[in-house]
Design a protein around this motif. Structure first.
Motif, short mmCIF file in Angstrom:
data_model
loop_
_atom_site.label_atom_id
_atom_site.label_comp_id
_atom_site.label_asym_id
_atom_site.label_seq_id
_atom_site.Cartn_x
_atom_site.Cartn_y
_atom_site.Cartn_z
N LEU A 4 0.84 -1.20 0.00
CA LEU A 4 0.00 0.00 0.00
C LEU A 4 0.87 1.24 0.00
O LEU A 4 1.88 1.28 0.70
N THR A 5 0.47 2.26 -0.75
CA THR A 5 1.19 3.53 -0.70
C THR A 5 0.72 4.33 0.51
O THR A 5 -0.31 4.03 1.10
N GLU A 6 1.46 5.37 0.81
CA GLU A 6 1.07 6.27 1.90
C GLU A 6 -0.29 6.90 1.61
O GLU A 6 -1.10 7.08 2.52
N ASN A 7 -0.55 7.24 0.35
CA ASN A 7 -1.85 7.83 -0.03
C ASN A 7 -3.00 6.91 0.36
O ASN A 7 -3.99 7.35 0.93
N VAL A 8 -2.88 5.63 0.03
CA VAL A 8 -3.95 4.68 0.33
C VAL A 8 -4.11 4.49 1.83
O VAL A 8 -5.24 4.44 2.33
N THR A 9 -3.01 4.40 2.56
CA THR A 9 -3.15 4.22 4.01
C THR A 9 -3.87 5.42 4.63
O THR A 9 -4.72 5.24 5.50
N GLU A 10 -3.58 6.62 4.15
CA GLU A 10 -4.27 7.81 4.68
C GLU A 10 -5.76 7.80 4.32
O GLU A 10 -6.61 8.14 5.13
N ILE A 11 -6.09 7.39 3.09
CA ILE A 11 -7.49 7.31 2.67
C ILE A 11 -8.24 6.30 3.54
O ILE A 11 -9.34 6.58 4.02
N VAL A 12 -7.65 5.13 3.75
CA VAL A 12 -8.30 4.09 4.55
C VAL A 12 -8.48 4.55 5.99
O VAL A 12 -9.55 4.39 6.58
N LYS A 13 -7.45 5.15 6.57
CA LYS A 13 -7.55 5.62 7.95
C LYS A 13 -8.63 6.70 8.09
O LYS A 13 -9.40 6.69 9.05
N GLN A 14 -8.70 7.61 7.14
CA GLN A 14 -9.73 8.65 7.20
C GLN A 14 -11.12 8.04 7.07
O GLN A 14 -12.03 8.39 7.82
N LEU A 15 -11.29 7.13 6.12
CA LEU A 15 -12.59 6.48 5.90
C LEU A 15 -13.04 5.73 7.15
O LEU A 15 -14.18 5.86 7.58
N THR A 16 -12.15 4.97 7.75
CA THR A 16 -12.54 4.18 8.93
C THR A 16 -12.76 5.05 10.16
O THR A 16 -13.53 4.69 11.04
N SER A 17 -12.11 6.21 10.22
CA SER A 17 -12.36 7.09 11.37
C SER A 17 -13.69 7.85 11.22
O SER A 17 -14.34 8.16 12.20
N GLU A 18 -14.09 8.13 9.98
CA GLU A 18 -15.34 8.86 9.74
C GLU A 18 -16.57 7.98 9.79
O GLU A 18 -17.67 8.45 10.07
N VAL A 19 -16.41 6.69 9.49
CA VAL A 19 -17.54 5.75 9.46
C VAL A 19 -17.21 4.58 10.38
O VAL A 19 -16.53 3.64 9.97
N PRO A 20 -17.66 4.63 11.64
CA PRO A 20 -17.25 3.63 12.63
C PRO A 20 -17.54 2.17 12.27
O PRO A 20 -16.82 1.29 12.69
N GLU A 21 -18.60 1.92 11.48
CA GLU A 21 -18.89 0.53 11.14
C GLU A 21 -17.97 -0.04 10.07
O GLU A 21 -18.04 -1.22 9.75
N ILE A 22 -17.11 0.77 9.51
CA ILE A 22 -16.14 0.31 8.52
C ILE A 22 -14.80 0.12 9.21
O ILE A 22 -14.30 1.03 9.87
N SER A 23 -14.21 -1.07 9.05
CA SER A 23 -12.91 -1.33 9.66
C SER A 23 -11.79 -1.36 8.64
O SER A 23 -10.62 -1.32 9.01
#
Length: 91
Positions: A4-23
């Motif tokens: 995973l690139t740094e861009n993808v890790t940041e996108i995933v972390k932001q998505l999972t922090s904004e939507v609690p039911e997504i891990s």
């Protein structure tokens, strides 16, 4: 194994922090065996490979895992907030 690139890790972390039911994000092979789908996921499915990198988690379905061996997943967010993914070869 998929990297995973740094861009993808940041996108995933932001998505999972904004939507609690997504891990995590989950990548799966489409039934035709030629295309992949990427979708938010609550949990891994049986047989999924779990990739954890820099605080981000991506589940990779078994068939997709074979297709993605030695690949790198990158991503961007466009001006309208749409997420776009791209694959490249690991060097």
């Amino acid at each position: 194994m998929l990297a995973l690139t740094e861009n993808v890790t940041e996108i995933v972390k932001q998505l999972t922090s904004e939507v609690p039911e997504i891990s995590a994000l989950r990548i799966a092979a489409e039934p035709d065996g030629q295309a992949l789908s990427v979708a938010p996921a609550e949990q891994a499915a049986a047989g999924d490979q779990v990739i954890e990198q820099d605080g981000a988690t991506v589940y990779v379905e078994a068939n997709a895992s074979q297709m993605l061996d030695q690949m790198v997943l990158d991503g961007t967010v466009d001006a309208e907030g749409n997420i776009e993914f791209a694959l490249g070869q690991q060097v």
